[in-house]
Design a protein around this motif. Sequence first.
Motif, mmCIF file in Angstrom:
data_model
loop_
_atom_site.group_PDB
_atom_site.id
_atom_site.type_symbol
_atom_site.label_atom_id
_atom_site.label_comp_id
_atom_site.label_asym_id
_atom_site.label_seq_id
_atom_site.Cartn_x
_atom_site.Cartn_y
_atom_site.Cartn_z
ATOM 1 N N ASN A 49 40.760 -14.960 -19.975
ATOM 2 C CA ASN A 49 41.871 -15.132 -21.079
ATOM 3 C C ASN A 49 41.907 -14.519 -22.225
ATOM 4 O O ASN A 49 42.804 -14.470 -23.255
ATOM 5 C CB ASN A 49 42.234 -16.610 -21.219
ATOM 6 N N ALA A 50 40.799 -13.633 -22.307
ATOM 7 C CA ALA A 50 40.768 -12.605 -23.605
ATOM 8 C C ALA A 50 41.822 -11.812 -23.518
ATOM 9 O O ALA A 50 42.550 -11.116 -24.367
ATOM 10 C CB ALA A 50 39.530 -12.045 -23.903
ATOM 11 N N ASP A 51 42.168 -11.146 -22.325
ATOM 12 C CA ASP A 51 43.300 -10.499 -21.938
ATOM 13 C C ASP A 51 43.806 -10.727 -20.538
ATOM 14 O O ASP A 51 43.302 -10.014 -19.587
ATOM 15 C CB ASP A 51 42.863 -8.902 -22.088
ATOM 16 N N SER B 99 36.144 -19.288 -19.000
ATOM 17 C CA SER B 99 36.689 -19.932 -17.765
ATOM 18 C C SER B 99 35.740 -20.069 -16.647
ATOM 19 O O SER B 99 35.287 -21.052 -16.203
ATOM 20 C CB SER B 99 37.884 -19.106 -17.218
ATOM 21 N N TYR B 100 34.930 -18.908 -16.561
ATOM 22 C CA TYR B 100 33.718 -18.955 -15.463
ATOM 23 C C TYR B 100 32.669 -19.911 -15.961
ATOM 24 O O TYR B 100 32.069 -20.874 -15.121
ATOM 25 C CB TYR B 100 33.035 -17.704 -15.667
ATOM 26 N N VAL B 101 32.292 -20.149 -17.336
ATOM 27 C CA VAL B 101 31.445 -21.133 -17.655
ATOM 28 C C VAL B 101 31.825 -22.490 -17.204
ATOM 29 O O VAL B 101 31.295 -23.596 -16.880
ATOM 30 C CB VAL B 101 30.716 -20.942 -18.954
ATOM 31 N N ALA B 102 33.120 -22.729 -17.664
ATOM 32 C CA ALA B 102 33.728 -23.867 -17.747
ATOM 33 C C ALA B 102 33.837 -24.556 -16.141
ATOM 34 O O ALA B 102 33.568 -25.753 -16.178
ATOM 35 C CB ALA B 102 35.172 -23.880 -18.250
ATOM 36 N N ILE B 103 34.215 -23.761 -15.391
ATOM 37 C CA ILE B 103 34.359 -24.312 -14.044
ATOM 38 C C ILE B 103 32.988 -24.539 -13.440
ATOM 39 O O ILE B 103 32.714 -25.515 -12.566
ATOM 40 C CB ILE B 103 34.854 -23.247 -13.061
ATOM 41 N N ASN B 104 31.837 -23.991 -13.978
ATOM 42 C CA ASN B 104 30.456 -24.138 -13.286
ATOM 43 C C ASN B 104 30.039 -25.658 -13.895
ATOM 44 O O ASN B 104 29.305 -26.304 -13.490
ATOM 45 C CB ASN B 104 29.387 -23.091 -13.899
ATOM 46 N N LYS B 105 30.462 -25.890 -15.248
ATOM 47 C CA LYS B 105 30.163 -27.317 -15.940
ATOM 48 C C LYS B 105 30.779 -28.273 -15.323
ATOM 49 O O LYS B 105 30.236 -29.278 -15.077
ATOM 50 C CB LYS B 105 30.539 -27.042 -17.465
ATOM 51 N N ALA B 106 32.050 -27.944 -14.912
ATOM 52 C CA ALA B 106 32.851 -28.925 -14.163
ATOM 53 C C ALA B 106 32.425 -29.375 -12.748
ATOM 54 O O ALA B 106 32.174 -30.449 -12.366
ATOM 55 C CB ALA B 106 34.293 -28.566 -14.050
ATOM 56 N N LEU B 107 31.788 -28.337 -12.045
ATOM 57 C CA LEU B 107 31.059 -28.460 -10.933
ATOM 58 C C LEU B 107 29.782 -29.311 -11.009
ATOM 59 O O LEU B 107 29.636 -30.150 -10.064
ATOM 60 C CB LEU B 107 30.865 -27.400 -10.098
ATOM 61 N N PHE C 116 34.502 -28.971 -21.195
ATOM 62 C CA PHE C 116 33.908 -27.764 -20.502
ATOM 63 C C PHE C 116 34.341 -26.498 -20.976
ATOM 64 O O PHE C 116 33.581 -25.570 -20.837
ATOM 65 C CB PHE C 116 34.287 -28.116 -18.931
ATOM 66 N N TRP C 117 35.435 -26.418 -21.120
ATOM 67 C CA TRP C 117 36.064 -25.030 -21.760
ATOM 68 C C TRP C 117 35.667 -25.003 -23.334
ATOM 69 O O TRP C 117 36.336 -25.792 -24.328
ATOM 70 C CB TRP C 117 37.536 -25.171 -21.581
ATOM 71 N N GLU C 118 34.915 -24.156 -23.655
ATOM 72 C CA GLU C 118 35.000 -23.516 -24.842
ATOM 73 C C GLU C 118 35.191 -22.182 -25.129
ATOM 74 O O GLU C 118 34.527 -21.021 -25.188
ATOM 75 C CB GLU C 118 33.352 -23.631 -25.372
ATOM 76 N N PRO C 119 36.626 -22.231 -25.775
ATOM 77 C CA PRO C 119 37.191 -20.675 -25.606
ATOM 78 C C PRO C 119 36.290 -19.924 -26.677
ATOM 79 O O PRO C 119 35.993 -20.441 -27.781
ATOM 80 C CB PRO C 119 38.742 -21.071 -26.129
ATOM 81 N N GLY C 120 36.759 -18.477 -26.751
ATOM 82 C CA GLY C 120 36.035 -17.693 -27.604
ATOM 83 C C GLY C 120 37.360 -17.242 -28.647
ATOM 84 O O GLY C 120 38.086 -17.633 -28.807
ATOM 85 N N GLU C 121 36.724 -16.221 -29.444
ATOM 86 C CA GLU C 121 37.638 -15.912 -30.519
ATOM 87 C C GLU C 121 38.195 -14.575 -30.586
ATOM 88 O O GLU C 121 38.897 -13.965 -31.478
ATOM 89 C CB GLU C 121 36.921 -15.851 -32.102
ATOM 90 N N ARG D 127 45.714 -23.439 -30.085
ATOM 91 C CA ARG D 127 46.780 -24.433 -29.767
ATOM 92 C C ARG D 127 46.243 -25.586 -29.136
ATOM 93 O O ARG D 127 46.549 -26.899 -29.376
ATOM 94 C CB ARG D 127 47.786 -23.814 -28.766
ATOM 95 N N TYR D 128 45.280 -25.414 -28.341
ATOM 96 C CA TYR D 128 44.350 -26.541 -27.811
ATOM 97 C C TYR D 128 43.922 -27.426 -28.916
ATOM 98 O O TYR D 128 44.059 -28.724 -28.644
ATOM 99 C CB TYR D 128 43.362 -25.754 -26.772
ATOM 100 N N GLU D 129 43.232 -26.849 -29.858
ATOM 101 C CA GLU D 129 42.530 -27.685 -30.960
ATOM 102 C C GLU D 129 43.890 -28.432 -31.758
ATOM 103 O O GLU D 129 43.360 -29.635 -32.175
ATOM 104 C CB GLU D 129 41.727 -27.018 -31.673
ATOM 105 N N SER D 130 45.164 -27.848 -31.970
ATOM 106 C CA SER D 130 46.131 -28.569 -32.615
ATOM 107 C C SER D 130 46.997 -29.505 -31.788
ATOM 108 O O SER D 130 47.204 -30.620 -32.477
ATOM 109 C CB SER D 130 47.196 -27.687 -32.887
ATOM 110 N N LEU D 131 46.850 -29.450 -30.491
ATOM 111 C CA LEU D 131 47.284 -30.560 -29.530
ATOM 112 C C LEU D 131 46.400 -31.847 -29.596
ATOM 113 O O LEU D 131 46.584 -33.031 -29.460
ATOM 114 C CB LEU D 131 47.447 -30.248 -28.071
ATOM 115 N N TRP D 132 45.041 -31.577 -29.618
ATOM 116 C CA TRP D 132 43.918 -32.660 -29.789
ATOM 117 C C TRP D 132 43.316 -32.808 -30.944
ATOM 118 O O TRP D 132 41.972 -32.538 -30.528
ATOM 119 C CB TRP D 132 43.300 -32.494 -28.292
ATOM 120 N N PRO D 133 43.817 -33.062 -31.947
ATOM 121 C CA PRO D 133 42.902 -32.834 -33.132
ATOM 122 C C PRO D 133 41.727 -33.961 -33.319
ATOM 123 O O PRO D 133 40.661 -33.675 -33.805
ATOM 124 C CB PRO D 133 43.825 -33.114 -34.307
#
Length: 599
Positions: free
Chosen positions: A463-465, A507-515, A568-573, A583-589
Amino acid sequence: MNPLLKEKLRVEIFGKLYELDPGNLTPLEANQLAAYVDAKMKEISEKLGLADTQKIAVLAALNIAFEMGAKNKSGAGEMSPQDETKMKGLVESLEKALAQPPPPGPQEKLAGAPGVGGAAGGARSPPPGAPQKIGGGPRGGRGGGFCFRGRGTLEMTGDLFSQTETPTGTNVPLAARLAPRDWGEFVGQGDLVAEGSLLRRAVDADRLRSAIFFGPPGCGKTALARLVATKTQAHVEQTNAVTIGIPDIRKILAASGERKRSRGLRTLLILDEIHHFNRTQQDALLPDVERGLITLIGLTTENPFFYVNAALISRSTVYEFKPLAPSDLTGLVRRALSDPERGFGQKKVRLEPEAELHLLRMSDGDARRVLNALELAVLTTEETGGEIHITLPVAEASTQRRALRYDKSGDEHYDTISAFIKSLRGSDPDAALYWMAKMLAAGEDPRFVARRLLICASEDVGNADPRAILIANAVFETVEKVGMPEARIPLAQAAVYIATAPKSNSSYVAINKALAEVERGPRREVPNHLKDASRDQESLGHGKDYKYAHDFPGHFTPQEYMPKWVRFWEPGELGDEKRLKDRYESLWPERFPKKSDSK
């Protein structure tokens, strides 16, 4: 006399001699074979014009040898002192007889009689072209067998190494003629065969245990195996895994066992292309390798850790051979041009420096390839003023296109695709283009490359691009429509875009954590308000109190979507992902409490 007939007679008699081992024959078999040899030797003697003294000496030596073999077989014990004295005298008289000048006329002098086993243990050189056994029986003790212990350079004949002089005929390829005869002629692999190295000490002491030599073609694997064979006292057999099956393996192992029991003689088995053996064939070797009944040297261009059973590898030492360095190849080329016996030393050859450089560069570290190209250049260039002048155009014509070291199902395939993916991930478009070009030039399926681009666009760009996966998917469809060679263009476009795009593997790291959480975490039931309400809403209350997001401002309202929430999902900058993160952090403060400044 017709030379072909002479050669036929000579090979026929010695072929019979070496086909059967007199020391392992019954008395009846020994007498029958002795009669056959007697008759055949008379025929050869008459047709080749041997002197009577030579004829008598040869026949006497053969009869005594078979007599001793029959004695040992029948259990009469080892050679008596009288027999030993008789045998020594026979050998001396035989040497004198064969040293006499032959009579005039068509002839062919026998270079020596077979050495007789046992305490006398003769070591006679056979006539050129005669089949031979390699190594010999134990020193002293029993033995009526015919064994030669001369240690010449080995030449492969059929499935055995024949211990002959290095071939020097013009019909023999230059690479074969220059095969190393000793350590001083061996080039490359300094870390393996340097003086004092473990491998070299083991070979010189005839203590080498089972080993696997692997590396690219033309780097010295077969040459070293042949060198080992010249230095061992073991019986040597060489075969190719492509041409034999389980029955052949069993015959080799059975003969090795019999040889060990009857004469205490070890067997060195040199097995080329060992990676072509399947699991069952490799397992057939395990018991005898483990007991030390045979010493195995497996040769392969593939990574043995992928193609050879772990059990067989654990019983062997794996030696990796590297492509030869330019300095090694340069020395080899110079020796080929200067050696008057095995090279082109008898010709006046002038090799231009740029032509030599081209040969070295196109050889790709392969000694056989550079020697074949040099030989082609020398033999196809006409002499001018008594000199063969090898220029750059001649060298280019002799090499043609470089043969890439790439097997679509082998180790090089996996190494190259790995380098390609890592170059994309590392944001190096030039490196990525090079490795991709190597795969395409070697005939790799462009759809395979396109699939790897799709995976990389999602795993490493993500999702970086988000446009990267769209481009990769469009390129995949284009490749299927247009094919090669045009497919190289969209593939290059996608490779450059993915390599230069901002990267994120969140996203790759997140799905592996979820599994991992699904497999090892606590069991979570679906909350009642999230369950399907289409069938049992009234009876079980499924879907009750569910909040429909679109009914709320901003199309969002907080509610529980996962019991015992875990992140699980820890997005980058980087790139678009930063916008998604904000947006994610603003929805779930409440999930991301801001750190207060410490006072």
